[in-house]
Design a protein around this motif. Structure first.
Motif, PDB file in Angstrom:
ATOM      1  N   GLY C  85     -44.029   0.155  17.992  1.00  0.00           N
ATOM      2  CA  GLY C  85     -42.893   0.712  17.571  1.00  0.00           C
ATOM      3  C   GLY C  85     -41.627  -0.150  17.450  1.00  0.00           C
ATOM      4  N   GLU C  86     -41.867  -1.394  17.622  1.00  0.00           N
ATOM      5  CA  GLU C  86     -40.648  -2.563  17.984  1.00  0.00           C
ATOM      6  C   GLU C  86     -40.578  -3.093  16.524  1.00  0.00           C
ATOM      7  N   VAL C  87     -39.203  -3.519  16.217  1.00  0.00           N
ATOM      8  CA  VAL C  87     -39.005  -4.430  15.254  1.00  0.00           C
ATOM      9  C   VAL C  87     -38.742  -5.674  15.484  1.00  0.00           C
ATOM     10  N   LEU C  88     -39.421  -6.624  14.955  1.00  0.00           N
ATOM     11  CA  LEU C  88     -39.154  -8.307  15.486  1.00  0.00           C
ATOM     12  C   LEU C  88     -38.264  -8.640  14.424  1.00  0.00           C
ATOM     13  N   VAL C  89     -36.878  -8.813  15.138  1.00  0.00           N
ATOM     14  CA  VAL C  89     -35.789  -9.436  14.198  1.00  0.00           C
ATOM     15  C   VAL C  89     -35.689 -11.009  14.469  1.00  0.00           C
ATOM     16  N   ILE C  90     -35.709 -11.772  13.355  1.00  0.00           N
ATOM     17  CA  ILE C  90     -35.780 -13.298  13.695  1.00  0.00           C
ATOM     18  C   ILE C  90     -34.449 -14.044  13.002  1.00  0.00           C
ATOM     19  N   GLU C  91     -33.910 -14.566  13.865  1.00  0.00           N
ATOM     20  CA  GLU C  91     -32.828 -15.275  13.306  1.00  0.00           C
ATOM     21  C   GLU C  91     -33.119 -16.841  12.765  1.00  0.00           C
ATOM     22  N   ALA C  92     -33.054 -16.891  11.333  1.00  0.00           N
ATOM     23  CA  ALA C  92     -33.303 -18.059  10.536  1.00  0.00           C
ATOM     24  C   ALA C  92     -32.118 -18.575   9.894  1.00  0.00           C
ATOM     25  N   ARG C  93     -30.817 -18.134  10.250  1.00  0.00           N
ATOM     26  CA  ARG C  93     -29.545 -18.766   9.715  1.00  0.00           C
ATOM     27  C   ARG C  93     -29.618 -18.461   8.331  1.00  0.00           C
ATOM     28  N   GLY C  94     -30.372 -17.492   7.475  1.00  0.00           N
ATOM     29  CA  GLY C  94     -30.095 -17.430   6.189  1.00  0.00           C
ATOM     30  C   GLY C  94     -30.837 -18.265   5.387  1.00  0.00           C
ATOM     31  N   GLU C  95     -31.552 -19.310   5.999  1.00  0.00           N
ATOM     32  CA  GLU C  95     -32.269 -20.584   5.393  1.00  0.00           C
ATOM     33  C   GLU C  95     -33.353 -20.056   4.245  1.00  0.00           C
ATOM     34  N   PRO C  96     -33.475 -20.244   2.986  1.00  0.00           N
ATOM     35  CA  PRO C  96     -34.338 -19.631   2.309  1.00  0.00           C
ATOM     36  C   PRO C  96     -35.348 -20.774   2.048  1.00  0.00           C
ATOM     37  N   GLY C  97     -35.374 -22.336   2.732  1.00  0.00           N
ATOM     38  CA  GLY C  97     -36.258 -23.205   2.360  1.00  0.00           C
ATOM     39  C   GLY C  97     -37.523 -23.215   3.132  1.00  0.00           C
ATOM     40  N   SER C  98     -37.905 -22.376   3.555  1.00  0.00           N
ATOM     41  CA  SER C  98     -39.425 -22.381   4.249  1.00  0.00           C
ATOM     42  C   SER C  98     -39.807 -20.908   4.830  1.00  0.00           C
ATOM     43  N   GLY C  99     -41.194 -20.698   4.828  1.00  0.00           N
ATOM     44  CA  GLY C  99     -41.594 -19.538   5.374  1.00  0.00           C
ATOM     45  C   GLY C  99     -41.055 -19.328   6.863  1.00  0.00           C
ATOM     46  N   THR C 100     -41.029 -18.300   7.504  1.00  0.00           N
ATOM     47  CA  THR C 100     -40.836 -17.936   8.717  1.00  0.00           C
ATOM     48  C   THR C 100     -41.891 -17.158   9.343  1.00  0.00           C
ATOM     49  N   LEU C 101     -42.738 -16.609   8.495  1.00  0.00           N
ATOM     50  CA  LEU C 101     -44.156 -15.990   8.996  1.00  0.00           C
ATOM     51  C   LEU C 101     -44.886 -15.904   7.755  1.00  0.00           C
ATOM     52  N   GLY C 102     -46.240 -15.793   8.047  1.00  0.00           N
ATOM     53  CA  GLY C 102     -47.353 -15.862   7.089  1.00  0.00           C
ATOM     54  C   GLY C 102     -48.246 -14.427   7.409  1.00  0.00           C
ATOM     55  N   PRO C 135     -44.021  -3.050   6.923  1.00  0.00           N
ATOM     56  CA  PRO C 135     -42.815  -3.524   6.458  1.00  0.00           C
ATOM     57  C   PRO C 135     -42.195  -4.777   6.900  1.00  0.00           C
ATOM     58  N   VAL C 136     -41.633  -5.662   5.909  1.00  0.00           N
ATOM     59  CA  VAL C 136     -40.942  -6.985   5.985  1.00  0.00           C
ATOM     60  C   VAL C 136     -39.839  -6.793   5.319  1.00  0.00           C
ATOM     61  N   TYR C 137     -38.721  -7.395   5.958  1.00  0.00           N
ATOM     62  CA  TYR C 137     -37.598  -7.711   5.271  1.00  0.00           C
ATOM     63  C   TYR C 137     -37.300  -9.262   5.149  1.00  0.00           C
ATOM     64  N   ALA C 138     -37.109  -9.713   4.377  1.00  0.00           N
ATOM     65  CA  ALA C 138     -36.750 -11.322   4.445  1.00  0.00           C
ATOM     66  C   ALA C 138     -36.021 -11.843   3.186  1.00  0.00           C
ATOM     67  N   VAL C 139     -35.555 -13.057   3.018  1.00  0.00           N
ATOM     68  CA  VAL C 139     -34.761 -13.467   1.941  1.00  0.00           C
ATOM     69  C   VAL C 139     -35.328 -13.839   0.736  1.00  0.00           C
ATOM     70  N   GLY C 140     -36.696 -14.181   0.778  1.00  0.00           N
ATOM     71  CA  GLY C 140     -37.580 -14.543  -0.304  1.00  0.00           C
ATOM     72  C   GLY C 140     -38.854 -14.937   0.177  1.00  0.00           C
ATOM     73  N   ALA C 141     -39.550 -15.628  -0.963  1.00  0.00           N
ATOM     74  CA  ALA C 141     -40.826 -16.279  -0.687  1.00  0.00           C
ATOM     75  C   ALA C 141     -40.438 -17.650  -0.789  1.00  0.00           C
ATOM     76  N   HIS C 142     -41.161 -18.154   0.263  1.00  0.00           N
ATOM     77  CA  HIS C 142     -41.265 -19.913   0.070  1.00  0.00           C
ATOM     78  C   HIS C 142     -42.625 -20.425   0.672  1.00  0.00           C
ATOM     79  N   PRO C 143     -43.339 -21.250   0.157  1.00  0.00           N
ATOM     80  CA  PRO C 143     -44.417 -21.671   0.609  1.00  0.00           C
ATOM     81  C   PRO C 143     -44.594 -22.724   1.845  1.00  0.00           C
ATOM     82  N   ALA C 144     -43.279 -23.421   2.066  1.00  0.00           N
ATOM     83  CA  ALA C 144     -43.525 -24.380   3.365  1.00  0.00           C
ATOM     84  C   ALA C 144     -43.793 -23.536   4.714  1.00  0.00           C
ATOM     85  N   VAL C 145     -44.437 -24.111   5.569  1.00  0.00           N
ATOM     86  CA  VAL C 145     -44.573 -23.835   6.982  1.00  0.00           C
ATOM     87  C   VAL C 145     -43.115 -23.798   7.566  1.00  0.00           C
TER      88      VAL C 145
END
Lengths: 235, 235, 235, 235, 235, 235
Positions: C85-102, C135-145
């Protein structure tokens, strides 16, 4: 249309109060969205106080530029009628890609006794405009004429400038920190409390310079407040 | 204030002409700055044609929100009076951080027969708004009410939306490519030439599909033009 | 560290209340800066309700990546310990240039019963992540690790995500309009008033659909309010 | 100029390897700046593999548009000569304010057997272009013709696209995560290791789906690695 | 918490080495992401060398501001405890819309012997802060108090500032080119090689001033290197 | 490759004509997209006039940096061959995150007699570069070497700089307002009309300074024009 002039005493108080101090007091009244952001002063040493006049530009559209952009347009009418002690505030949508005034219009506003010009667009002939001596806030220099990005459209209506709403008749104050818009009804109180706070802050600064921690002092607790009141009460 | 309605025949032509084709024809008339950029359609399959009505928001300023933001404000008056076949175009300064309409207002515009709503701000209740069925173009979804970023200020004046100037009475056309503003005096000619160009382009597409190079064909040289004219002249 | 779970009844109310309605009620409590902006749902049809767990990334710095970025790092520990029941919220500074999970980490959170993942960074393997069903909310897709832009640093502290501060234990609710953060102490009241407002708005929508103007109706004046109360009072 | 074609076996491996997996392997070779960012696929379900051809646009400058923008210009020549299995990559400086191709050119590239088109500019006639069936990556839709923002200038030189340098002859691979550029000399090894990693990741995903923590498993420690090797070794 | 002070000799070397030279040497160690970008010095003539202390702000959230923003908050505690020779580095997420310090806090840091303040937010009372005499790097001036955009949250943890990760105890060096973060373990070597490179570059500059091409000289080939070594070897 | 030098008389006229005046005249010829935007002069008091030489950087890609970035690369060759009176214009894609030249290269260009350097990237060693005395326009200071963001790729081709296309051989003029690109074929006429307009504007400025409205005067109507012509005709 010329707004009611500022009472000289109020103008003088606002001239002495830093924009930062006025901003803090407006926040106490719940007003956070009153700063014109993204502009910088051509004459950073000059304090500005005046009544807002407004001018609105719309995005250049070729057919409308022909009807509205040329000859004695809204821009030129605004500069010809800006009054003594007024600040001409221009809505340019933050667009840096053209000038929104040059030296001739700056001279005209200066000759009319305007207090300043604030534009969230660019300035042409930035050296000549600076030399005119009227304080100008702008997003930067750009050599192109207005028509590259704008059509001068209308004046004397509420506008957006640098993210803030400016209504004709608002009080505009600027210094090196930026430009703030003050609703006239709050100006007297805000000026008074800002100056009082400035006095207290100057005294706090002295204590800090003397080596005191800010703990308890900034903001002042009862002990420090008492000492401050006592010193200020001295003849 | 309700603008002169579009003649049905012109409306029909504009409905058939892609926005891309209209854009190309306006460029031939020297009009390059006529697209409302940065917005996307909630209903990308729906073609929009209508007459512009306008609504202007200013940046939220706490004191002005109290006087202008509440009750039967400029926003609500605009939705209550938008007319049959009109497109309500909203100036929201490209600000994504609040809704500028929700489902109730979308329903109201739909009930009034409005052709579409175009806003360079956000939409609240985006699923409900989409379900209403009126085409809406916006910069995105945001759950917050208008007042987080805006004060509804006035209507029926020329505005900036998505970088384009929109004058009440302009013709607004939208499809999956975006939204374009057409000065009424040019609409008939632009629609006709756009449809003619579309026909030629469709024929060119057939040739390309058949394996012909674009060299000499797109744009057509005299030989191809002759062939095209001949085919089109056939009964 | 697992926060106190949401009471089932409150969770159910929050599941029924649109984010837009909750946002409006939080604003009434003076909370305007509670939306996680700039993210979009991979599964827009799924309502999210949960308790915030947090994870913080810092900008990639080559020497620190070697010490903190590899092996069983803060990112992986967070996904291994996120609770039911938890939501994992990740601080990634709005940076779109990599993945933050796969997909593997999404699967792990899903297997742990997490309610959702919210990141203001990118997602790798976006199709596989979408297929996981969490359910995942993100700024977009990016292939990089992750390591292209970030070092996984720490967890379970207050963070910034999409411009909002998120404290572990906050309630997070998401739908197609976006994601909102609710201080736990306000959740019950906000949920109740949001549902009440939703009911009223649904009724208003019916009237608007039936052709009534919004004038006097939205918001309701005394006459309409009386009618609404009467209808709702019926058995 | 047509580059050496991809060996069918390599092409097939690259078709099976996700862009995310290829990106991770390129990073192991020290290549982090190989993704074309800010573009999205019109056909997200279609995997793209091909050899880069390049086309470069420069900012519109009115005098140069007359000499370079019209008739059988560099853009049209590129579309007429793109080869079987090639990806036409266009430098449009990330500018969203015009189309950089429309349906006729998309058809021409498709008829020539091109594998895809990647542009960091806009697309006109986005519905028609999508219907052509050739995969296209772009920053968005825009109705305006190329000349609003660009002059087609030259082709077959190294360019910048979406923040990555693309050299003619590079291998370009795209899927829903984005587009990556692979130096030809690395392609075989990167494809092989990416597929191997994919196999391992799929097996890890199974374990995670079965409830195992990622600790020790992702990345695999010796124990898990042994088990994985044993299972894969089975006939 | 006060970090181990810099050895005077190392401090002196770092004071003599330009930030550009240190940056080039860190790159040789594989460290490219160590510059705090987007900030400018209020006192561009002043070289800064110190040990990092950190302070973290989070986005303003009205309920948390009440609990964390007022009185003797994390910001004030940090300024009261910053040590001799330390650089207070503030995470303000690049947000320009408020001050993150004013003259009283600048005075306090100065009185404590701090070497500098670096913030990726704004500065209030920019003229007064400049007059204090402590070097400050910031994104610009803004009159508003901290609370308009931030809550002072915690201190002495790793933070992001200007796109770089800063860990307490890192060495921070600034000049007119900007600010760089040096991992302590590398500082001695980087300082030595930077000074050696500076000496070589100064000698190269002399040759270039005398009319020599950079070909073979910058970087030096064997012939030039020999001549350089010979001249430097002279008594 | 060294372009035809500017005739001394034309160079002198361009030196006297403000960039703003030249911009206005180019607009009369339909050229609006000829300004290099987003750069600022290190020596704002210095007027620049010269012939464009060009240099193009591409985004750093690790494999290509090894082949193109080191030793006597395209950047160094360009500085070693820039000619007397030429302006070296560098395409750096507006990227602020590295230097694109330092003091040694600035010295080399200065020693070769170059008129100026214009880059839409950063400058390293900004104080030393400023001290060299050659006018430089750049987006700002950054301590990092070129390779952090760029590969020096090629020279002497048409490039994009600050949003404008620059072709080798174009005339480049800069002052405090910015930098403009003039097609050689238009330079003589544009310089002459700009100087004539400057003379008229200076006379208009005198009238405005004397208190005349801009109505009828700026631009001049027949009456004012007559008076102006009469005064200028006097011996």
């Amino acid at each position: 249309m010329t707004a009611a002039p500022l009472a000289p005493e109020l103008r003088e108080k606002l001239r002495r109060a830093p924009v930062a101090a006025l901003s803090a007091q407006l926040r106490r009244h719940g007003l956070d969205n009153v700063t014109i952001d993204g502009v910088r002063p051509l004459l950073p040493d000059r304090k500005v106080v005046g009544i807002a006049r407004t001018l609105r530009f719309l995005p250049n559209r070729e057919d409308l530029f022909h009807s509205h952009g040329r000859g004695y347009n809204a821009q030129k009418r605004a500069f010809d009628t800006v009054g003594e002690g007024e600040v001409l505030v221009i809505e340019a949508r933050g667009e840096p890609g053209s000038g929104t005034l040059g030296d001739i219009l700056a001279l005209r506003a200066h000759a009319r006794g305007a207090a300043a010009i604030v534009t969230d667009g660019g300035v042409r002939d930035i050296e000549a405009v600076t030399a005119v001596g009227i304080p100008v806030y702008a997003v930067g220099a750009h050599p192109a004429v207005l028509g590259r990005r704008h059509i001068p459209w209308d004046a004397d209506l509420a506008i957006a400038c640098g993210g803030a709403t400016v209504v004709p008749g608002d009080i505009v104050v600027g210094d090196a920190d930026g430009v703030i818009v003050i609703p006239p009804a709050l100006a007297q109180e805000v000026a008074d409390t800002a100056l009082a706070q400035e006095d207290a802050d100057a005294w706090i600064a002295e204590q800090v310079r003397a080596g005191h921690p800010v703990d308890g002092l900034f903001p002042m607790n009862a002990t420090w407040r008492e000492r401050y009141d006592a010193e200020r009460a001295r003849p």
